[in-house]
Design an enzyme around this catalytic site. Structure first.
Site, PDB file in Angstrom:
ATOM      1  N   HIS A   1      -5.386   2.024  12.780  1.00 44.41           N
ATOM      2  CA  HIS A   1      -6.035   2.349  11.480  1.00 44.41           C
ATOM      3  C   HIS A   1      -7.184   3.298  11.332  1.00 44.41           C
ATOM      4  CE1 HIS A   1      -7.123   1.981   7.426  1.00 44.41           C
ATOM      5  NE2 HIS A   1      -5.786   1.846   6.942  1.00 44.41           N
TER       6      HIS A   1
ATOM      7  N   HIS B   1      -2.717   0.632  -3.789  1.00 47.60           N
ATOM      8  CA  HIS B   1      -2.423  -0.507  -3.018  1.00 47.60           C
ATOM      9  C   HIS B   1      -2.603  -1.960  -4.051  1.00 47.60           C
ATOM     10  CE1 HIS B   1      -6.454  -1.343  -1.164  1.00 47.60           C
ATOM     11  NE2 HIS B   1      -6.436  -2.178  -2.244  1.00 47.60           N
TER      12      HIS B   1
ATOM     13  N   SER C   1       0.921  -1.204  -0.023  1.00 41.52           N
ATOM     14  CA  SER C   1      -0.008  -0.204   0.004  1.00 41.52           C
ATOM     15  C   SER C   1       0.994   1.141  -0.070  1.00 41.52           C
ATOM     16  CB  SER C   1      -1.000  -0.030   1.333  1.00 41.52           C
ATOM     17  OG  SER C   1      -1.602   1.145   1.271  1.00 41.52           O
TER      18      SER C   1
END
Lengths: 342, 342
Positions: free
Chosen positions: A289, A313, A209
């Site tokens: 996250h 990603h 990513s």
């Protein structure tokens, strides 16, 4: 708007997408499209680990890069570096093929020695996936954010439907039409002195990513460097140091280098996960996250279509017999070795 | 750990849960369990709208509350208030039955006049769902967080598996085992003077999502009131004022009152959605809810198992013939009237 799954890979479903057919994403996203004849690709990470940059490292890197240019070499590759949690420096070359026969011809001549022939004071490792095209997905925030396997694409899709919601990565993987893509197994380890070969399980999951902030300026650049990047870094450090119980076997947050080994304004995180579900759970609910997602949401709220950062990603699953993991003279926190029972 | 879907409502699936069978939630959650004989429940919201509290309002409220206590009245009810975006005050009584025959006996005698007999200077409305037990779900953050339909439960489950991830509400609804629960229709409107009856579509979605901060103290109380609540309020205001394009037909953020009409330390948001997918998209990706989720994540990171706030919600879908929406003398931004083409 088109499906992320190309027409030729669409099939009757036994499993549903998370979204209804009338779903419209909140902003555009794109995927790489391979030429119709492509069935498998190769994603090969060649890593080298050392305390101090020396002749041995430079020579190994040069030999590998020279070999990339030889017949049947990768169609695309890049180079990156990071310092790991044990203080070691690491350089990693990510090399991509979309014709397995070329890789199969190249590897024994130029690649297999990488993590099999010892170099004094230097560790090397090889992490290779050879997924079928039904078992990975790409997402590009912009049609020009072409990195990784997308660099071998025949082209880039138009705006696709399956993005902008949790679970969209799964929905972009063609095999998700009929496969739960879920393994509950763990890797096994075969050791011979300082050499370790790891046999991972079906549907081991890799995410790469990345972000490219080269073209950002002014407020946007400051917000990326001063606000978003530090939050991203903390999330990557959490995964590296504390990710294992949640299914993250290994995480690296690396700076892309140019061919001369100089830092560029690109970075990527790459992490190996026990399965896709573990990655999904971290991404959608772990505080580290949630913080990244919140900061990114603020960022795109602020800059919207004018944002010049490029994000992309790729998420890959592969069968056990489509993997190769070799570590030579590496410390015990390298790659999948982290998951070794001790 | 048990499934949110009780054994008697489990059936062969044609649609999958979002989680694998080995999923373990990051923290405990509980659901209401009805007695096995319960097939449908009634959730009836009696609303009254006015500029200034006067005798007419008090009398209407008293008459309704008195009627709740009569034979075949609701098994549970509560009262709440809010001031809406047009400056009107509103009181809403949420009344619950788990025996439709009792509701059917009570309503014509004591309830149907509510939004059919005009009161000078006062608006009234009735919003009723009569869902089958396969078409709604509850989630309680704590086994004692019993509000709404859960108050009629036969008991509370042990820790359940389907929570702590996006899409879990859908997975807790038994009908999701075989039904996409997705409508793309819009309500239609039948007007007669100041009376409007709304006919909504199958799988119109209602969420009631509440919080009880009575037992919070010290740092936790301050963090709720000073940090979390203002962010929650902004999200509710966004839905109220700008939610329609995203599928939110109406949103109210209300303070629960005691029987005498005094504010308590409980509140809830209730919102009507075109379908469950719209609610899912807002919750998981809209900046206003990303902010709420981020703040709530910080909150529970900080207080963990010691948190004394109680959270709960219920999400309900119902067929078109299981709904009743009537508005009498209400302004045009009341409830589902917001969705009326103008």
């Amino acid at each position: 708007m088109e499906s992320a799954i190309p027409n030729r890979l669409q099939c009757p479903r036994s499993r549903q997408r998370r979204i209804p057919d009338d779903y419209v994403p909140p902003y555009p996203g794109f995927v790489a499209r391979h030429a119709p004849g492509i069935s498998h690709v190769i994603m090969a990470y060649f890593g080298i680990q050392f305390r101090q940059l020396g002749d041995g490292v430079s020579e190994a890197c040069k030999t590998l890069v020279d070999a990339f240019a030889l017949s049947h070499g990768p169609g695309h590759w890049d180079r990156a570096q990071w310092q790991d949690e044990r203080g070691y420096h690491n350089v990693i070359f990510a090399a991509y093929w979309d014709e397995p026969t070329r890789y199969d011809a190249w590897l024994p001549l130029h690649g297999l020695s990488w993590a099999r022939v010892p170099r004094p004071g230097i560790g090397t490792f090889l992490e290779v996936l050879r997924p079928h095209v039904t078992r990975y997905e790409t997402l590009l925030g912009h049609p020009t954010a072409v990195e990784g396997i997308a660099a071998l694409a025949d082209g880039i899709s138009g705006p696709i439907q399956e993005h902008g919601y949790w679970g969209a990565a799964r929905d972009r993987i063609p095999a998700s039409q009929y496969d739960a893509l879920h393994s509950t197994e763990s890797p096994t380890f075969e050791r011979d002195g300082s050499y370790v070969r790891v046999h991972a399980q079906d549907d081991l999951c890799l995410i790469r990513s990345g972000q490219d902030w080269l073209e950002t300026e002014g407020d946007e650049r400051r917000m990326y460097l001063d606000t978003l990047e530090p939050i991203l870094r903390r999330g990557m450090e959490f995964l590296r140091d504390e990710g294992l119980p949640g299914g993250c076997l290994c995480s690296r947050y690396v700076t892309v280098q140019d061919v001369h080994g100089r830092a560029t304004e690109k970075s990527y995180g790459m992490s190996w996960w026990r399965n896709l579900a573990s990655l999904e759970r971290w991404a959608e609910s772990h505080p580290t996250h949630v913080a990244i997602f919140g900061a990114a949401t603020d960022y795109f709220q602020k800059f919207g279509e004018n944002a010049r950062i490029k994000l992309y990603h790729e998420v890959t699953l592969s069968r056990r017999d489509e993997q190769l993991f070799e570590y030579l003279n590496c410390h015990e926190y390298t790659g999948l070795l982290r998951a070794m029972p001790r």
